[in-house]
Design a protein around this motif. Structure first.
Motif, PDB file in Angstrom:
ATOM      1  N   LEU A 292       0.965  -0.994  -0.472  1.00 12.43           N
ATOM      2  CA  LEU A 292      -0.206   0.206   0.009  1.00 12.43           C
ATOM      3  C   LEU A 292       1.383   0.990   0.024  1.00 12.43           C
ATOM      4  CD1 LEU A 292      -3.216   1.531   0.383  1.00 12.43           C
ATOM      5  CD2 LEU A 292      -2.471   1.604   2.461  1.00 12.43           C
TER       6      LEU A 292
ATOM      7  N   PRO B 199       0.512  -5.756   5.770  1.00 18.25           N
ATOM      8  CA  PRO B 199      -0.518  -6.721   5.759  1.00 18.25           C
ATOM      9  C   PRO B 199      -0.985  -7.525   5.194  1.00 18.25           C
ATOM     10  CG  PRO B 199      -0.814  -3.971   6.295  1.00 18.25           C
ATOM     11  CD  PRO B 199       0.901  -4.003   5.268  1.00 18.25           C
TER      12      PRO B 199
ATOM     13  N   VAL C 110      -6.253  -4.591   4.811  1.00 18.60           N
ATOM     14  CA  VAL C 110      -5.559  -3.431   5.896  1.00 18.60           C
ATOM     15  C   VAL C 110      -6.467  -3.326   6.219  1.00 18.60           C
ATOM     16  CG1 VAL C 110      -4.520  -1.754   4.437  1.00 18.60           C
ATOM     17  CG2 VAL C 110      -4.004  -3.597   3.119  1.00 18.60           C
TER      18      VAL C 110
ATOM     19  N   THR D 166      -5.037  -1.897  10.253  1.00 19.53           N
ATOM     20  CA  THR D 166      -4.562  -0.158  10.258  1.00 19.53           C
ATOM     21  C   THR D 166      -5.450   0.657  10.137  1.00 19.53           C
ATOM     22  OG1 THR D 166      -4.575   0.271   7.758  1.00 19.53           O
ATOM     23  CG2 THR D 166      -2.430  -0.810   8.826  1.00 19.53           C
TER      24      THR D 166
END
Length: 135
Positions: free
Chosen positions: A12, A32, A50, A54
């Motif tokens: 990401l 992740p 994700v 997070t």
């Protein structure tokens, strides 16, 4: 022969091109990644993982390669990776030690697993491509 466990993960990047890493329960820095829930596509699982770990809401931009490896219990893992873009305030899942966006040089230094370094290199090539669309 054991059946591979299929999972999904994401590399990401935020709008500045920095990559998101998490510090897992064992203290290792990684991307992740996690298992599929019943009825989920690989893409949906990656996005869910994700956000759950997070709090960052992401958009899938491109599929990446597959990582295959055997863990220390002899279970084969197969992680399908996606290049993602996202931004937002990081909110850690309980049990994680840290997470943040890092520039590519710092991310390479922090990553704990060689296969993750290879995926970051591949993701970096996607980010530098003219159609990735980082403004």
């Amino acid at each position: 022969m054991k059946t591979p466990v299929q999972g999904a993960g994401g590399v990401l990047f935020n709008l500045e091109g920095k990559v998101l890493l998490i510090r897992d329960r064992q203290g290792y820095w990684c991307f992740p990644k996690g298992h599929l829930d019943e009825g989920e596509s690989l893409e949906q699982a990656a996005l869910r993982e994700v956000e759950e770990e997070t709090g960052i809401q992401a958009t899938v931009r491109a599929p990446l390669s597959v990582t295959r490896y055997r863990n220390n219990k002899g279970i084969e893992r197969e992680i399908h990776w996606f290049l993602m873009e996202g931004q937002g305030k990081i909110r850690l899942e309980k049990g994680l030690h840290g997470a943040g966006f890092f520039d590519l040089t710092e991310a390479r230094r922090l990553l704990a697993f060689p296969e993750d370094v290879g995926l970051l290199e591949e993701a970096s090539r996607h980010v530098q491509a003219p159609n990735f669309g980082i403004d």
